[in-house]
Design an enzyme around this catalytic site. Structure first.
Site, PDB file in Angstrom:
ATOM      1  N   GLY A   1      12.443  36.497 -25.795  1.00 21.50           N
ATOM      2  CA  GLY A   1      12.181  36.479 -27.223  1.00 21.50           C
ATOM      3  C   GLY A   1      12.677  37.705 -27.945  1.00 21.50           C
ATOM      4  O   GLY A   1      12.859  37.691 -29.159  1.00 21.50           O
TER       5      GLY A   1
ATOM      6  N   GLY B   1      15.555  39.446 -27.078  1.00 20.65           N
ATOM      7  CA  GLY B   1      16.987  39.665 -26.954  1.00 20.65           C
ATOM      8  C   GLY B   1      17.562  39.018 -25.719  1.00 20.65           C
ATOM      9  O   GLY B   1      16.897  38.261 -25.020  1.00 20.65           O
TER      10      GLY B   1
ATOM     11  N   ASP C   1       4.577  47.740 -19.364  1.00 19.10           N
ATOM     12  CA  ASP C   1       4.683  46.370 -18.847  1.00 19.10           C
ATOM     13  C   ASP C   1       5.017  46.419 -17.362  1.00 19.10           C
ATOM     14  O   ASP C   1       6.017  45.865 -16.914  1.00 19.10           O
ATOM     15  CB  ASP C   1       5.748  45.585 -19.619  1.00 19.10           C
ATOM     16  CG  ASP C   1       5.645  44.091 -19.365  1.00 19.10           C
ATOM     17  OD1 ASP C   1       4.621  43.637 -18.828  1.00 19.10           O
ATOM     18  OD2 ASP C   1       6.601  43.363 -19.697  1.00 19.10           O
TER      19      ASP C   1
END
Length: 743
Positions: free
Chosen positions: A422, A424, A537
């Site tokens: 979402g 790139g 992340d």
């Protein structure tokens, strides 16, 4: 009109002296019959006196109550005449050789035909000498003419061997004849008779006949002679053979016997015997043997005369094609081709105007584009970045131009995509020196991120650690900056545990080594980078594996500088479900202990071989973290361990790793260890796993891992809120952009 003209010419010929009339070419009377029994009789053929040239007389006789045309005084029925090809079809008698049961001998009924001193010759192209029978040898000869002699034998053992349509010696045979034959005689060999094969047909047959219309049938063995009353068609070539003159001699003949009377006719020498024949010139049709017999032919009636889209115009003796405006007819190709002269004349000026206008527009747009690129470069901190690069000579960081990245990705070809999400798309690129790179083409970012982009790129470019994917450079002259990273070929830790690479059957010690290397990389980001960098992340999909299956932590897009003051709160919670720190989800405050929590989930995946979150199944079993903490609380760790760990690894090693994971998953961030402490503990456990009594097996596993099939690119599927499947968690897709993007 033609009848009146014939009457006039015929009357003038009658006025000639008798000595001249005998040598002139005959012209048919208007009263001459031109048809008999439905067969056209064109001149030089004719029915009756003064209606034909010498040798071309036809008799119209009544046979079986029907009028039919005949040649040779009624011997041979005339089937048709062709002026264009110089041929005619007539009937020919079939010769027979039959066994007489009464006399117990062979009865012969041969036929011969003579066309000597006539305009006719047997066609060597269309005719063949044909023999039908089961024990028949027949001969054909032209003793006093061409001297030709030949024969053909037809035999058969069983009637079942005979094939319809085949005339190759079994029941039927054929042989060709030479050109120039005007006579032939048929005879049979008495050594071949049907008396010994009475079970077959009693007769043998032989005839010179038209080959194209003949198709052998096994029934002909018994009844070939009954076909058309014992007759078959034969083709004769005819020509004007008076005094054996050729075209050249006939034109110069002063006696006036040249037969090609029409003005629009042409003379052609005969191809079968002496003499010549006439045809209408190209573009004309009719009878060339009559005065003005060749009339203009309207070629425009034929659709093939002119190409589609053109107009056909008939002319005397020909035609012409015209095309619509802007196109001209090509006589060579028979097509309507563009009229290049007209097109060039009309368009050159227009093209010149367009070219000059385009050049002017291009120059203006190029200046605008350069101005926009310079503005983007300035907004993204390019000036600051260049100043720092110049001041720090040892900084191995490159600012790429947009053209360089377009060339490296073959204009961002779809086949070069190695990840999509979402935020790139990531492409694999090849630089001019054949160095592979990964190019992240980001989606839009906000204004605050644009201002800090140059500073952040400068900080990330200075990170040089063996367990962190290296940032090679960036491109700043586009609206949204593009990042360039080193290319990591062997997929992710997620694929090694759950996905396409788990067939490698990696040992527990190898997974422990990869986890230790990942912890070293994260520890470097937290403790040694200045300012510290929070990953944000951490997950198995963001731990890449290089050629030697060494862990490389990817921090593409999710990593941020450690926040301070008012910027420490994140407006939107980011990360991946199953890995998110509960404290971070409640406070929106991202800390280094948030990364520690996520790393604890990774340790659970190593221990259990399960995905962090299952969307199907009982609600109490969906979360891997909850299942693990419950098992630890109830002292049932074995219930969640992977099969290859149970009973095969030392209890101290497994218990130590589980205890470390439990500390990382503490609900309170302050109670969790730091990444440096985690790395140290994993190092201790790794040494324990490589104790001499197990070292040999571990090395074997590592060699198997390094020698396994490598992946040349990384396939990444787009996911939404959660990257996990709806079934049992097997063959799960990677998180969008997991290999080169983060989130």
């Amino acid at each position: 009109m033609e009848v009146l003209f014939r009457q006039l010419v015929f009357g003038l010929l009658l006025l000639l002296p008798a000595s001249q009339r005998s040598t002139a070419v005959a012209v048919p009377s208007p009263q001459c019959q031109t048809q008999c029994g439905g067969v056209e009789i064109p001149f030089p053929f004719g029915i009756g006196a003064n209606c034909s040239l010498a040798g071309f007389s036809v008799s119209c006789l009544v046979r079986d109550g029907v009028s039919k045309p005949f040649l040779g005084g009624g011997k041979f029925e005339l089937l048709n005449i062709s002026l264009i090809h110089g041929t005619l079809r007539k009937t020919n008698n079939i010769s027979t050789y039959c066994y007489n049961t009464s006399s117990r001998s062979m009865d012969t009924r041969p036929w011969w035909f003579s066309a000597r001193n006539s305009p006719f010759r047997f066609s060597d192209i269309h005719n063949k000498f044909t023999v039908v029978g089961c024990n028949t040898l027949a001969y054909i000869s032209d003793d006093t003419g061409t001297g030709y002699q030949s024969g053909c034998v037809s035999t058969c053992r069983n009637l079942s061997d005979l094939a319809a349509g085949s005339c190759s010696g079994m029941g039927c045979c054929q042989t060709a004849i030479p050109r120039g034959m005007d006579f032939y005689n048929v005879s049979f060999n008495s050594g071949f008779d049907t008396s010994r094969i009475s079970s077959f047909g009693p007769c043998g047959y032989a005839v010179l006949m038209e080959a194209e219309t003949f198709s052998f049938s096994p029934s002909y063995i018994n009844q070939f002679n009954s076909t058309n009353n014992g007759r078959t068609p034969v083709i004769m070539d005819w020509a004007i053979r008076e005094n054996s003159m050729s075209c050249e001699v006939a034109r110069l003949n002063k006696t006036g016997t040249y037969a090609c009377l029409s003005r629009n006719s042409e003379c052609m020498d005969s191809t079968n015997g002496p003499g010549y024949r006439c045809n209408c010139s190209n573009g004309y049709q009719g009878n060339p043997y009559l005065f003005d017999g060749c009339q203009d032919y309207n070629e425009c009636k034929d659709r093939s005369s002119c190409p589609s889209g053109s107009t056909c115009h008939n002319t005397i003796g020909g035609y012409r094609c015209s095309c619509r405006a802007g196109r001209k007819f090509s006589q060579q190709n028979k097509t309507c081709d563009p009229d290049t002269g007209l097109i060039i004349g009309v368009t050159v000026g227009f093209l010149a105007l367009v070219i000059f206008s385009f050049l002017g527009y291009f120059i203006i747009q190029r200046r605008k584009l350069n101005k926009i690129k310079q503005e983007h470069f300035r907004q993204h901190g390019g000036v600051l970045l260049f100043e720092r690069i110049r001041s720090e000579n040892g900084l191995a960081f490159k600012v790429f131009t947009e053209a360089e990245l377009i060339q490296a990705t073959n204009n961002y070809d779809k086949t070069r995509i190695i990840g999509r999400g979402g935020h790139g798309t990531v492409y694999k690129g090849i630089l001019k020196n054949n160095t592979p790179i990964a190019i992240k083409r980001c989606a839009l970012i906000d204004e605050r991120q644009k201002k800090e982009f140059g500073q952040e790129m400068l900080i990330l470019s200075q990170i040089n650690h063996k367990n962190i994917v290296k940032l090679v450079g960036c491109c700043l002259e586009v609206e949204v900056p593009m990042l360039v990273y080193e290319f990591i070929p062997n997929g992710t830790l997620y694929e090694l545990i759950h996905g396409r690479n788990r067939a490698l059957q990696v040992s527990f010690s190898s997974l422990l080594r990869i986890a230790h290397e990942a912890a070293e990389g994260l520890s470097f980001l937290h403790s040694y980078a200045s300012p510290p960098i929070l990953h944000g992340d951490v997950k198995t999909a963001n731990i890449l594996l290089d050629d030697n299956y060494m862990a490389k932590v990817s921090d593409f897009g999710a990593s941020i500088l450690a926040p301070s003051d008012n910027e420490q709160y994140v407006t939107v919670v980011q990360g991946t479900c199953g890995y998110l720190d509960p404290e971070y989800m409640q406070t929106c405050k991202l800390t280094d202990k948030s990364d520690v929590y996520s790393f604890g989930v990774i340790l659970l995946e190593v221990l259990t071989g399960q995905v962090p979150l299952k969307l199907n199944g009982p609600e109490e079993q969906r979360s891997l973290t909850s299942n693990f903490l419950t098992a630890m609380k109830e002292n049932k760790l074995d219930a969640v361990l992977a099969r290859h760990i149970k009973g095969q690894e030392s209890t101290e090693l497994v218990t130590g790793l589980a205890a470390l994971a439990k500390q990382c998953l503490d609900m309170c961030g302050n109670n969790r260890p730091s990444m440096k402490e985690i790395a140290n503990e994993l190092g201790r456990l790794l040494k324990l796993s490589l104790h001499p009594w197990a070292q040999l097996d571990a090395e074997t596993e590592i060699e198997s891992l390094l020698g396994g099939p490598s992946t040349s690119s990384i396939e990444i599927e787009v996911t939404t809120t959660s990257p996990y499947p709806s079934q049992d968690g097997e063959n799960l897709p990677m998180n969008p952009m997991s290999s080169y993007y983060g989130r």
